[in-house]
Design a protein around this motif. Sequence first.
Motif, short mmCIF file in Angstrom:
data_model
loop_
_atom_site.label_atom_id
_atom_site.label_comp_id
_atom_site.label_asym_id
_atom_site.label_seq_id
_atom_site.Cartn_x
_atom_site.Cartn_y
_atom_site.Cartn_z
N MET A 163 24.64 20.37 31.42
CA MET A 163 25.66 21.17 32.09
C MET A 163 25.99 22.48 31.39
O MET A 163 26.98 23.13 31.72
CB MET A 163 26.94 20.35 32.32
CG MET A 163 26.68 19.12 33.19
SD MET A 163 28.10 18.02 33.34
CE MET A 163 29.24 19.05 34.21
N ASP A 164 25.19 22.93 30.42
CA ASP A 164 25.40 24.21 29.77
C ASP A 164 24.67 25.35 30.48
O ASP A 164 24.90 26.52 30.17
CB ASP A 164 24.95 24.18 28.31
CG ASP A 164 25.93 23.45 27.41
OD1 ASP A 164 27.13 23.41 27.74
OD2 ASP A 164 25.48 22.92 26.37
N ASP A 165 23.75 25.03 31.39
CA ASP A 165 22.97 26.07 32.04
C ASP A 165 23.90 27.04 32.78
O ASP A 165 24.91 26.66 33.34
CB ASP A 165 21.93 25.48 32.99
CG ASP A 165 22.44 24.34 33.86
OD1 ASP A 165 23.37 23.65 33.43
OD2 ASP A 165 21.90 24.16 34.95
N GLY A 166 23.56 28.32 32.68
CA GLY A 166 24.37 29.38 33.28
C GLY A 166 25.41 29.95 32.34
O GLY A 166 26.05 30.96 32.65
N SER A 167 25.57 29.37 31.17
CA SER A 167 26.55 29.86 30.20
C SER A 167 26.10 31.20 29.61
O SER A 167 24.91 31.45 29.45
CB SER A 167 26.74 28.85 29.07
OG SER A 167 27.21 27.63 29.56
N PRO A 168 27.05 32.07 29.24
CA PRO A 168 26.69 33.37 28.69
C PRO A 168 26.30 33.31 27.22
O PRO A 168 26.80 32.48 26.46
CB PRO A 168 27.98 34.18 28.85
CG PRO A 168 29.07 33.16 28.74
CD PRO A 168 28.50 31.92 29.39
N MET A 169 25.39 34.19 26.83
CA MET A 169 25.05 34.41 25.42
C MET A 169 25.37 35.88 25.14
O MET A 169 24.82 36.77 25.79
CB MET A 169 23.58 34.16 25.15
CG MET A 169 23.18 34.48 23.73
SD MET A 169 21.39 34.39 23.54
CE MET A 169 21.30 33.93 21.83
N TYR A 170 26.27 36.11 24.22
CA TYR A 170 26.67 37.47 23.90
C TYR A 170 26.02 37.94 22.61
O TYR A 170 25.81 37.16 21.68
CB TYR A 170 28.20 37.56 23.71
CG TYR A 170 28.97 37.24 24.96
CD1 TYR A 170 29.07 38.18 25.98
CD2 TYR A 170 29.57 36.01 25.13
CE1 TYR A 170 29.77 37.88 27.14
CE2 TYR A 170 30.28 35.71 26.29
CZ TYR A 170 30.38 36.65 27.29
OH TYR A 170 31.07 36.35 28.43
N ARG A 171 25.72 39.22 22.57
CA ARG A 171 25.31 39.85 21.32
C ARG A 171 26.61 40.26 20.63
O ARG A 171 27.53 40.79 21.26
CB ARG A 171 24.47 41.10 21.62
CG ARG A 171 24.04 41.81 20.39
CD ARG A 171 23.17 42.98 20.73
NE ARG A 171 23.00 43.78 19.54
CZ ARG A 171 22.17 44.78 19.46
NH1 ARG A 171 21.41 45.10 20.49
NH2 ARG A 171 22.07 45.46 18.36
N LEU A 172 26.69 39.96 19.33
CA LEU A 172 27.91 40.28 18.57
C LEU A 172 27.75 41.60 17.83
O LEU A 172 26.65 41.95 17.40
CB LEU A 172 28.20 39.16 17.58
CG LEU A 172 28.39 37.76 18.19
CD1 LEU A 172 28.65 36.74 17.08
CD2 LEU A 172 29.51 37.75 19.21
N ARG A 173 28.85 42.30 17.66
CA ARG A 173 28.82 43.53 16.87
C ARG A 173 28.49 43.16 15.43
O ARG A 173 28.97 42.14 14.93
CB ARG A 173 30.17 44.25 16.92
CG ARG A 173 30.51 44.77 18.29
CD ARG A 173 31.76 45.67 18.25
NE ARG A 173 32.19 46.00 19.58
CZ ARG A 173 31.65 46.93 20.35
NH1 ARG A 173 30.63 47.63 19.90
NH2 ARG A 173 32.10 47.16 21.56
N PRO A 174 27.64 43.95 14.77
CA PRO A 174 27.21 43.63 13.40
C PRO A 174 28.41 43.38 12.46
O PRO A 174 29.37 44.14 12.46
CB PRO A 174 26.43 44.86 12.96
CG PRO A 174 25.94 45.46 14.25
CD PRO A 174 27.03 45.19 15.25
N GLY A 175 28.34 42.28 11.74
CA GLY A 175 29.36 41.95 10.75
C GLY A 175 30.65 41.41 11.32
O GLY A 175 31.63 41.25 10.59
N THR A 176 30.69 41.16 12.64
CA THR A 176 31.91 40.66 13.27
C THR A 176 31.56 39.51 14.22
O THR A 176 30.40 39.19 14.41
CB THR A 176 32.63 41.75 14.11
OG1 THR A 176 31.87 41.98 15.31
CG2 THR A 176 32.77 43.05 13.34
N ILE A 177 32.59 38.95 14.82
CA ILE A 177 32.36 37.99 15.90
C ILE A 177 32.85 38.58 17.22
O ILE A 177 33.11 37.87 18.18
CB ILE A 177 33.03 36.62 15.61
CG1 ILE A 177 34.53 36.78 15.38
CG2 ILE A 177 32.34 35.91 14.47
CD1 ILE A 177 35.27 35.47 15.35
#
Length: 119
Positions: free
Chosen positions: A57-71
């Motif tokens: 049930m995780d399909d469709g969830s977003p994957m974000y790129r994080l700003r370097p050195g932060t969350i």
Amino acid sequence: MGSIRPVKGETEYATRLQEMIFQETYIEGVSPFGMTECPHSLVCTVPEIKGGSLCFMDDGSPMYRLRPGTIQKECLYGIASFYRNIEQANSSEMCNGGSFFTKVSLFEEWIRTIIQLDY
């Protein structure tokens, strides 16, 4: 929200949103025949925390790129597509063979057309 502690026959679901940090890898998998390169259309990942993975049930969830050195989230980078199971002797563990995301950048033109952004 997907499952947590997936074991064959005993699936437990999260009661609140779970986040995971992954790193992109250019290797899709390892087999007795060698390493397989990650396809261009996918984001292949390894988890930052041992045992972390996409699961039921995780399909469709977003994957974000994080700003370097932060969350802090910078942009949508991928959409959860699938996970793999690796069968292991004397183990009922599941969702242990990798997490794979569809690359959003490959659909940028289509997305802009759909939402009618004028750049």
